[in-house]
Design a protein around this motif. Sequence first.
Motif, PDB file in Angstrom:
ATOM      1  N   SER A 193       2.659   7.267   1.587  1.00 43.43           N
ATOM      2  CA  SER A 193       1.577   6.488   2.173  1.00 43.43           C
ATOM      3  C   SER A 193       0.257   7.210   1.994  1.00 43.43           C
ATOM      4  O   SER A 193       0.228   8.424   1.773  1.00 43.43           O
ATOM      5  N   LYS A 232       0.805  -1.228   0.000  1.00 43.35           N
ATOM      6  CA  LYS A 232       0.000   0.000   0.000  1.00 43.35           C
ATOM      7  C   LYS A 232       0.836   1.277   0.000  1.00 43.35           C
ATOM      8  O   LYS A 232       0.317   2.368   0.278  1.00 43.35           O
ATOM      9  N   THR A 233       2.127   1.153  -0.289  1.00 44.45           N
ATOM     10  CA  THR A 233       2.988   2.335  -0.344  1.00 44.45           C
ATOM     11  C   THR A 233       3.646   2.471  -1.707  1.00 44.45           C
ATOM     12  O   THR A 233       3.725   1.517  -2.485  1.00 44.45           O
ATOM     13  N   HIS A 283      -2.643   5.255   0.433  1.00 43.52           N
ATOM     14  CA  HIS A 283      -3.541   4.271  -0.195  1.00 43.52           C
ATOM     15  C   HIS A 283      -3.996   3.255   0.856  1.00 43.52           C
ATOM     16  O   HIS A 283      -3.229   2.877   1.747  1.00 43.52           O
ATOM     17  N   LEU A 284      -5.240   2.800   0.711  1.00 44.06           N
ATOM     18  CA  LEU A 284      -5.800   1.814   1.643  1.00 44.06           C
ATOM     19  C   LEU A 284      -5.809   0.410   1.058  1.00 44.06           C
ATOM     20  O   LEU A 284      -6.119  -0.552   1.751  1.00 44.06           O
ATOM     21  N   GLN A 285      -5.472   0.308  -0.244  1.00 45.72           N
ATOM     22  CA  GLN A 285      -5.447  -0.986  -0.921  1.00 45.72           C
ATOM     23  C   GLN A 285      -4.106  -1.165  -1.636  1.00 45.72           C
ATOM     24  O   GLN A 285      -3.286  -0.252  -1.669  1.00 45.72           O
ATOM     25  N   GLU A 339      -8.670   1.002  -5.495  1.00 39.35           N
ATOM     26  CA  GLU A 339      -9.626   1.965  -4.964  1.00 39.35           C
ATOM     27  C   GLU A 339     -10.291   2.691  -6.131  1.00 39.35           C
ATOM     28  O   GLU A 339      -9.810   2.646  -7.259  1.00 39.35           O
TER      29      GLU A 339
END
Length: 406
Positions: free
Chosen positions: A196, A178-179, A198-200, A220
């Motif tokens: 950083s 997610k990075t 993003h959640l997916q 996303e």
Amino acid sequence: MLSPAPEEPLLLAELKPGRPHQFDWKSSCETWSVAFSPDGSWFAWSQGHCIVKLIPWPLEEQFIPKGFEAKSRSSKNETKGRGSPKEKTLDCGQIVWGLAFSPWPSPPSRKLWARHHPQVPDVSCLILATGLNDGQIKIWEVQTGLLLLNLSGHQDVVRDLSFTPSGSLILVSASRDKTLRIWDLNKHGKQIQVLSGHLQWVYCCSISPDCSMLCSAAGEKSVFLWSMRSYTLIRKLEGHQSSVVSCDFSPDSALLVTASYDTNVIMWDPYTGERLRSLRHTQVDPGMDDSDVHISSLRSVCFSPEGLYLATVADDRLLRIWALELKTPIAFAPMTNGLCCTFFPHGGVIATGTRDGHVQFWTAPRVLSSLKHLCRKALRSFLTTYQVLALPIPKKMKEFLTYRTF
């Protein structure tokens, strides 16, 4: 500017991996990524089973059907004068997901590297970065096939890679952790930033040709735009209804396209965040159920080198070619299990990769750009949308320069 009746893409050549005896053939055989070197002299193929093939371009005659040799070899291969490069096999030890060639560094940067890093491997040559299943990134010298650097930091699959087009050897990596991470290969591959937010899983990263912006697409509905100067988030682009999986900037940095599982490609103005156009992938075969969105889920989108066409690969077994001014595709080609696509940097050819580990090379539209488009492309290479709108010129000219004439 565009040919009135474009021909359907023709299959120039197809490369298939040899069957390795030590592997279950159906496991990890996907070609997740393909890439041409910026000068068009090399082709990199992630052919599955931890192997990357480095192939001199143009292809040897035995791969090309009769009648296409002249067309495929129309661009001069400058490497021929340097001793006829040979195909190379890179064993990466892990499944390879992402590939990226560096630009050719300028001679001053080569001298600078040699003077300040006499004990460190020379990465001022043409290099290939490979993103691996275990989170590692391996850096290879293309001419020799030697491993130069191993970059560690990601905690999961490195799905995509992108070099700054300026030749500064700044590398961006996108990962399932997610990075995104920024690496400076002029400083021993030092990690200089972690992005950083993003959640997916992050599927794709693309740097604008003017090196000012970075776009990242994760699982996303929104797309993130970052500043390549400050490494901070500029804005989120909202508009898709499902996961965004691919993105690409136009050659003049004035447009951004994003592809999603929602069957749409959206064309954006990255400077304003405005949504300019949506290209929907509808079923061509009347026998297929158009209500099943997954059939037309998109896998990849890319701009042609002159910026007048797009190519897309979807799960409905079609490669589509789109003209920038039109809302429907101008050409189709049948392909099964497509995963990725990219244009040859001098135009005329599209390379696609498949779940079976195959690579296919297709004819692409060849076009002589109009003087209007060439002027727009030159101006937009250094003027933002806001700078164009501030010019004391007629409204119609501003609309043309900002791609508002669709």
